[in-house]
Scaffold this motif. Structure first.
Motif, PDB file in Angstrom:
ATOM      1  N   SER A  53       0.828  -1.216   0.000  1.00  0.00           N
ATOM      2  CA  SER A  53       0.000   0.000   0.000  1.00  0.00           C
ATOM      3  C   SER A  53       0.859   1.261   0.000  1.00  0.00           C
ATOM      4  O   SER A  53       0.353   2.342  -0.300  1.00  0.00           O
ATOM      5  CB  SER A  53      -0.980  -0.006   1.180  1.00  0.00           C
ATOM      6  N   ALA A  54       2.134   1.126   0.306  1.00  0.00           N
ATOM      7  CA  ALA A  54       3.049   2.277   0.249  1.00  0.00           C
ATOM      8  C   ALA A  54       3.957   2.193  -0.972  1.00  0.00           C
ATOM      9  O   ALA A  54       4.927   2.938  -1.069  1.00  0.00           O
ATOM     10  CB  ALA A  54       3.879   2.339   1.528  1.00  0.00           C
ATOM     11  N   SER A  55       3.635   1.294  -1.915  1.00  0.00           N
ATOM     12  CA  SER A  55       4.506   1.048  -3.072  1.00  0.00           C
ATOM     13  C   SER A  55       3.977   1.757  -4.308  1.00  0.00           C
ATOM     14  O   SER A  55       2.941   2.422  -4.269  1.00  0.00           O
ATOM     15  CB  SER A  55       4.594  -0.456  -3.346  1.00  0.00           C
ATOM     16  N   GLU A  56       4.685   1.607  -5.408  1.00  0.00           N
ATOM     17  CA  GLU A  56       4.240   2.143  -6.703  1.00  0.00           C
ATOM     18  C   GLU A  56       3.207   1.235  -7.360  1.00  0.00           C
ATOM     19  O   GLU A  56       2.715   1.539  -8.443  1.00  0.00           O
ATOM     20  CB  GLU A  56       5.437   2.300  -7.642  1.00  0.00           C
ATOM     21  N   GLY A  57       2.915   0.084  -6.730  1.00  0.00           N
ATOM     22  CA  GLY A  57       1.977  -0.870  -7.297  1.00  0.00           C
ATOM     23  C   GLY A  57       2.687  -2.044  -7.926  1.00  0.00           C
ATOM     24  O   GLY A  57       3.860  -2.287  -7.643  1.00  0.00           O
ATOM     25  N   ALA A  58       1.980  -2.774  -8.772  1.00  0.00           N
ATOM     26  CA  ALA A  58       2.517  -4.009  -9.339  1.00  0.00           C
ATOM     27  C   ALA A  58       1.653  -4.446 -10.509  1.00  0.00           C
ATOM     28  O   ALA A  58       0.587  -3.869 -10.749  1.00  0.00           O
ATOM     29  CB  ALA A  58       2.550  -5.107  -8.271  1.00  0.00           C
ATOM     30  N   VAL A  59       2.138  -5.459 -11.213  1.00  0.00           N
ATOM     31  CA  VAL A  59       1.307  -6.159 -12.190  1.00  0.00           C
ATOM     32  C   VAL A  59       0.801  -7.427 -11.507  1.00  0.00           C
ATOM     33  O   VAL A  59       1.601  -8.191 -10.944  1.00  0.00           O
ATOM     34  CB  VAL A  59       2.097  -6.509 -13.466  1.00  0.00           C
ATOM     35  N   LEU A  60      -0.510  -7.622 -11.518  1.00  0.00           N
ATOM     36  CA  LEU A  60      -1.123  -8.790 -10.888  1.00  0.00           C
ATOM     37  C   LEU A  60      -1.562  -9.777 -11.964  1.00  0.00           C
ATOM     38  O   LEU A  60      -2.347  -9.412 -12.852  1.00  0.00           O
ATOM     39  CB  LEU A  60      -2.329  -8.374 -10.041  1.00  0.00           C
ATOM     40  N   VAL A  61      -1.058 -11.000 -11.910  1.00  0.00           N
ATOM     41  CA  VAL A  61      -1.387 -12.016 -12.906  1.00  0.00           C
ATOM     42  C   VAL A  61      -2.390 -12.990 -12.311  1.00  0.00           C
ATOM     43  O   VAL A  61      -2.126 -13.613 -11.275  1.00  0.00           O
ATOM     44  CB  VAL A  61      -0.118 -12.776 -13.359  1.00  0.00           C
ATOM     45  N   CYS A  62      -3.568 -13.082 -12.965  1.00  0.00           N
ATOM     46  CA  CYS A  62      -4.618 -13.988 -12.499  1.00  0.00           C
ATOM     47  C   CYS A  62      -4.647 -15.218 -13.400  1.00  0.00           C
ATOM     48  O   CYS A  62      -4.988 -15.117 -14.582  1.00  0.00           O
ATOM     49  CB  CYS A  62      -5.982 -13.300 -12.548  1.00  0.00           C
ATOM     50  N   GLY A  63      -4.304 -16.368 -12.844  1.00  0.00           N
ATOM     51  CA  GLY A  63      -4.328 -17.615 -13.604  1.00  0.00           C
ATOM     52  C   GLY A  63      -5.721 -18.189 -13.693  1.00  0.00           C
ATOM     53  O   GLY A  63      -6.605 -17.862 -12.891  1.00  0.00           O
ATOM     54  N   ARG A  64      -5.925 -19.019 -14.694  1.00  0.00           N
ATOM     55  CA  ARG A  64      -7.178 -19.788 -14.872  1.00  0.00           C
ATOM     56  C   ARG A  64      -6.808 -21.186 -15.333  1.00  0.00           C
ATOM     57  O   ARG A  64      -5.640 -21.499 -15.483  1.00  0.00           O
ATOM     58  CB  ARG A  64      -8.095 -19.097 -15.898  1.00  0.00           C
ATOM     59  N   TYR A  65      -7.809 -22.015 -15.576  1.00  0.00           N
ATOM     60  CA  TYR A  65      -7.610 -23.421 -15.996  1.00  0.00           C
ATOM     61  C   TYR A  65      -6.860 -24.187 -14.912  1.00  0.00           C
ATOM     62  O   TYR A  65      -6.963 -23.868 -13.738  1.00  0.00           O
ATOM     63  CB  TYR A  65      -6.914 -23.492 -17.359  1.00  0.00           C
ATOM     64  N   GLU A  66      -6.074 -25.195 -15.305  1.00  0.00           N
ATOM     65  CA  GLU A  66      -5.366 -26.016 -14.311  1.00  0.00           C
ATOM     66  C   GLU A  66      -4.098 -25.332 -13.824  1.00  0.00           C
ATOM     67  O   GLU A  66      -3.522 -25.721 -12.803  1.00  0.00           O
ATOM     68  CB  GLU A  66      -5.020 -27.390 -14.899  1.00  0.00           C
TER      69      GLU A  66
END
Ligand code: 9WO
Length: 248
Positions: free
Chosen positions: A103-116
Motif C-alpha cells: 500500500s506504500a509502493s508504486e503498485g505491481a502487475v497482478l497475474v490472475c491464472g485460470r484453468y489447471e
C-alpha cells in the motif's frame, strides 16, 4: 499507485471497484487499476490462450506466449519496471505487514491464472512474487487479486470514513498484534441477548480495559502464537498479564 491486472475475466472487476468505501480510491485513481486481457494478445482466429498439458492429464494450461505479450504491454504502458505478482497456493502467505508494504509502493502487475495452471516457463522468467491467501484452491486468481486490491485500497489516506478505523484492525501494529474485540450496535436487546455492561457504562477507561481484555482472551484462545509474539516484543503490560492469568 497503479495496479495492472492480467485476467481472462476483466468484467469481474467493475462491480467490485464500484462498491463500498474503497470505490473512491479507485475512482480518484488513488489506486489506479488497469485491466488487460491476455486473449487480446493471442494469435490466430481462435485467439487461443490455453492448450493441452504436455504429459497428458485433465484440464488445460495457460500458454506462456499470450501472457508474456500481455505483460510486455502492461509494463510498457507503466513505463518502468514493476513487481509481477502471481496468486497461487504455493506462494508466500499474505499478511498485514506485506499489505502495508504494497500500500506504500508504486503498485505491481497482478497475474490472475485460470484453468489447471500456467506454463511454468512464464512463471520462471516473468513472475517476481507469488502470493497465497491460504491452503485452498480456487478456479482463478481474480478473487485473490481483488483481495489484495481491497486490502491495499482501504489503507489509503482518506478511504475509510472514520480515519482512525483501520488503526483498530486486528493485525495493526498499534493493537500490539492482538486480534480485534467483538462489536455491538443497536438494539440493546436482540433475540434475548444483551450487550456487555462495560460498553453501556459510558466510562471510557472501563470500556477500553474491557476491549483490551477481550482482545487478550480471544487471542489467547484462537492464536496463542500471537500472545507469545506480543510478550516477546514487550507489548504486554502488567495489567495485560493479570488479565491473561485470570482467564487461564
Ligand atoms: C494451483 C495450484 C494448486 C496446487 C499447487 C500449486 C498450484 N498453483 C496453482 C495455480 O497457479 N493456479 C492458477 C491460479 C490457475 C488455476 C487457478 N488459480 C488459483 C489460484 N487457484 N487458487 C489460487 C489461489 C491463489 C491464492 N491463494 C489461494 C488460492
Amino acid at each position: 499507485m497503479r495496479f495492472d491486472v492480467l485476467t481472462l475475466f476483466p468484467e469481474l472487476f467493475a462491480p467490485f471497484m464500484a462498491s463500498g468505501v474503497t470505490r473512491r480510491a479507485y475512482e480518484s485513481k488513488q489506486v489506479e487499476v488497469v485491466l488487460w486481457n491476455p486473449r487480446d494478445f493471442a494469435q490466430g482466429n481462435y485467439k487461443r490462450v490455453d492448450d493441452r498439458p504436455f504429459g497428458g492429464g485433465p484440464g488445460m494450461v495457460m500458454m506462456a506466449e499470450p501472457l508474456s505479450a500481455c505483460l510486455d504491454a502492461a509494463l510498457a504502458a507503466r513505463g518502468s519496471l514493476a513487481p509481477v505478482v502471481l496468486f497461487s497456493p504455493i506462494g508466500e502467505a499474505l499478511r498485514h505487514e506485506a499489505v502495508e508494504r504494497w500500500s506504500a509502493s508504486e503498485g505491481a502487475v497482478l497475474v490472475c491464472g485460470r484453468y489447471e495452471g500456467i506454463d511454468q516457463r512464464f512463471i520462471d522468467t516473468r513472475v517476481t512474487h507469488q502470493i497465497s491467501l491460504g491452503d485452498f484452491v480456487l478456479s482463478g486468481g481474480e478473487i485473490p487479486a481483488m483481495a489484495l486490491l481491497d486490502a491495499v485500497a482501504r489503507l489509503q489516506p482518506g478511504v475509510l470514513g472514520d480515519e482512525a478505523s483501520h488503526v483498530q484492525d486486528s493485525f495493526n501494529p498499534s493493537l500490539d498484534g492482538l486480534l480485534d474485540c467483538p462489536h455491538y450496535t443497536r438494539p440493546e436487546q436482540w433475540n434475548g441477548q444483551g450487550v456487555p455492561a462495560p460498553l453501556l457504562s459510558g466510562h471510557h477507561v472501563q470500556i477500553e480495559r474491557w476491549r483490551r481484555d477481550q482482545r487478550l482472551a480471544i487471542t489467547a484462545a484462537r492464536r496463542p502464537d500471537l500472545i507469545d509474539a506480543a510478550r516477546a516484543g514487550g507489548r504486554l503490560s502488567k495489567a495485560d498479564e493479570a488479565a491473561l492469568k485470570k482467564k487461564l
